[in-house]
Design an enzyme around this catalytic site. Structure first.
Site, PDB file in Angstrom:
ATOM      1  N   ARG A 262      52.767  14.743  58.774  1.00  0.00           N
ATOM      2  CA  ARG A 262      53.515  15.502  57.820  1.00  0.00           C
ATOM      3  C   ARG A 262      53.144  16.952  57.548  1.00  0.00           C
ATOM      4  O   ARG A 262      54.138  17.750  57.392  1.00  0.00           O
ATOM      5  CB  ARG A 262      53.738  14.903  56.133  1.00  0.00           C
ATOM      6  CG  ARG A 262      54.732  15.371  55.192  1.00  0.00           C
ATOM      7  CD  ARG A 262      54.698  14.440  54.340  1.00  0.00           C
ATOM      8  NE  ARG A 262      55.711  14.540  53.249  1.00  0.00           N
ATOM      9  CZ  ARG A 262      55.472  15.483  51.971  1.00  0.00           C
ATOM     10  NH1 ARG A 262      54.302  15.202  51.620  1.00  0.00           N
ATOM     11  NH2 ARG A 262      56.338  15.719  51.231  1.00  0.00           N
TER      12      ARG A 262
ATOM     13  N   HIS B 259      55.594  20.037  58.087  1.00  0.00           N
ATOM     14  CA  HIS B 259      56.073  21.166  57.071  1.00  0.00           C
ATOM     15  C   HIS B 259      55.446  22.434  57.309  1.00  0.00           C
ATOM     16  O   HIS B 259      56.318  23.528  56.801  1.00  0.00           O
ATOM     17  CB  HIS B 259      55.308  20.641  55.511  1.00  0.00           C
ATOM     18  CG  HIS B 259      55.916  19.437  54.807  1.00  0.00           C
ATOM     19  ND1 HIS B 259      56.501  19.623  53.476  1.00  0.00           N
ATOM     20  CD2 HIS B 259      56.684  18.289  55.225  1.00  0.00           C
ATOM     21  CE1 HIS B 259      57.164  18.743  53.088  1.00  0.00           C
ATOM     22  NE2 HIS B 259      57.244  17.759  54.183  1.00  0.00           N
TER      23      HIS B 259
ATOM     24  N   ASN C 292      55.986  20.792  48.457  1.00  0.00           N
ATOM     25  CA  ASN C 292      54.830  20.612  49.005  1.00  0.00           C
ATOM     26  C   ASN C 292      53.679  20.334  47.696  1.00  0.00           C
ATOM     27  O   ASN C 292      52.618  19.494  47.764  1.00  0.00           O
ATOM     28  CB  ASN C 292      54.367  21.825  49.656  1.00  0.00           C
ATOM     29  CG  ASN C 292      54.950  22.144  50.967  1.00  0.00           C
ATOM     30  OD1 ASN C 292      55.466  21.188  51.532  1.00  0.00           O
ATOM     31  ND2 ASN C 292      55.117  23.439  51.463  1.00  0.00           N
TER      32      ASN C 292
ATOM     33  N   HIS D 251      58.754   7.985  59.123  1.00  0.00           N
ATOM     34  CA  HIS D 251      58.465   7.316  57.707  1.00  0.00           C
ATOM     35  C   HIS D 251      58.214   5.937  57.915  1.00  0.00           C
ATOM     36  O   HIS D 251      58.305   5.111  56.914  1.00  0.00           O
ATOM     37  CB  HIS D 251      59.962   7.478  56.806  1.00  0.00           C
ATOM     38  CG  HIS D 251      59.989   8.755  56.315  1.00  0.00           C
ATOM     39  ND1 HIS D 251      61.012   9.161  55.340  1.00  0.00           N
ATOM     40  CD2 HIS D 251      59.203   9.983  56.281  1.00  0.00           C
ATOM     41  CE1 HIS D 251      60.849  10.524  54.770  1.00  0.00           C
ATOM     42  NE2 HIS D 251      59.601  10.987  55.276  1.00  0.00           N
TER      43      HIS D 251
END
Length: 331
Positions: free
Chosen positions: A63, A67, A95, A194
């Site tokens: 992740r 990001h 975040n 996910h």
């Protein structure tokens, strides 16, 4: 006039594609072969250790890379701490109290700096750690091209606006990924990340109490650990079937209306992405192949190369000489 506009738009799209290709063409899987030949094995060993100690860390490192790349490209800007004169991306809404794994990146950077001071970028460490995390959890492997450099700035506002959120509907998800050059099929493939990881009660509470496209028993089980009031930080697996393995169960869960997040279930809710969810749910090989290809593409998003940016000594802050330069330039 319409013809002129169409030509102009086509030219701009071609220009953007060429810019990305020119940047990614400067990346190479063998970038550190001579300057730091043990870098990749050192990074993999550290990732394997971190994931072995805490399985969730694999999803967290994956992740982090995502990001990072969705905000101004893959430049490690997400790792920069706030200072008295600088606001980084860590406290942006998507975040804050959510991203994790920074200490693992710190450890990796320290180990690599001991091997080859000032050679391996934090951005490349993020890209490699994401791949190695997926492999450690049983997912696909892919070749990571290297040679990214680190930014000397971050973009707090872009972190707030450019990252897709858990409340997004399908059209917003498609638009968000299209802004980064991804197709709807690539959106579905990347969402398969996910299949590992956990989410906080606060981001799925509305779904389990107010939405109807959710399996009733699944919703009831989630309510026991995510009350209407309180428990915001209580965690639940994004993939209830096999939360610690990187597989295609995420998609079969969606077909059973057991997507944890609103944005997850939007991928299988009578819309244009339903068929792709079914394909991935029935064929893990196809999912693995498409996921790996999409991750390669994501790693190529606007990298800093050549003399742009820097190689940070500490991933949390820009180098001292860069600070002096930026202060002088601002006067």
């Amino acid at each position: 006039m319409a013809s002129y506009c169409s030509i102009w738009i086509a030219c701009m799209c071609l220009f953007n594609v060429l810019v990305v290709r020119m940047a990614s063409a400067q990346l190479s899987p063998t970038f550190y072969s001579l300057t730091c030949p043990d870098a990749l094995t050192t990074i993999k060993s550290a990732v394997d250790s971190a994931v072995s100690n805490e399985t969730r860390m694999g999803a967290s490192l994956l992740r982090l890379h995502f990001h990072d790349c969705f905000v101004n490209g893959c430049d490690a800007s997400v790792l920069l701490d706030d200072t008295a004169n600088f606001t980084g991306e860590k406290t942006a809404a998507p975040n804050n109290n959510s991203l994790r794994g920074f200490e693992v990146i710190d450890t990796i950077k320290s180990q690599v700096e001991t091997l080859c001071p000032g050679v391996v970028s934090c951005a490349d460490i993020l890209a490699l750690a994401a791949r190695d995390s997926v492999v450690a959890l049983g997912g696909p492997n892919w070749t990571v091209s290297l040679g990214r450099r680190d930014s000397t700035t971050a973009n707090f506002s872009a972190a707030n606006s450019d990252l897709p959120g858990p409340s997004f509907n399908l059209s917003a998800l498609i638009a968000s990924f299209a802004n980064q050059g991804f197709s709807a099929n690539e959106l579905v493939a990347l969402s398969g990340s996910h299949t590992v990881g956990l989410a906080r009660c606060v981001v799925f509470r509305d779904r389990i109490y107010n939405e109807t496209n959710i399996d009733s028993q699944y919703a009831e089980s989630l309510r026991t650990m995510c009350p209407i009031v309180g428990g915001d930080d209580n965690l639940s697996p994004l993939d209830v079937t096999s939360p610690t393995y990187f597989d295609n169960a995420y998609y079969t869960n969606l077909e059973s209306e057991m997507g944890l997040l609103h944005s997850d279930q939007q991928l299988f809710n009578g819309g244009s992405t339903d068929d792709q969810v079914i394909i991935y749910g029935s064929n893990s090989t196809t999912f693995f192949t498409d996921f790996a290809s999409a991750m390669v593409k994501m790693g190529d998003l606007s990298p800093l190369t050549g003399t742009n940016g820097e190689i940070r000594t500490n991933c949390r802050k820009i180098n001292e000489d860069s600070i002096f330069y930026l202060l002088a330039a601002s006067k």
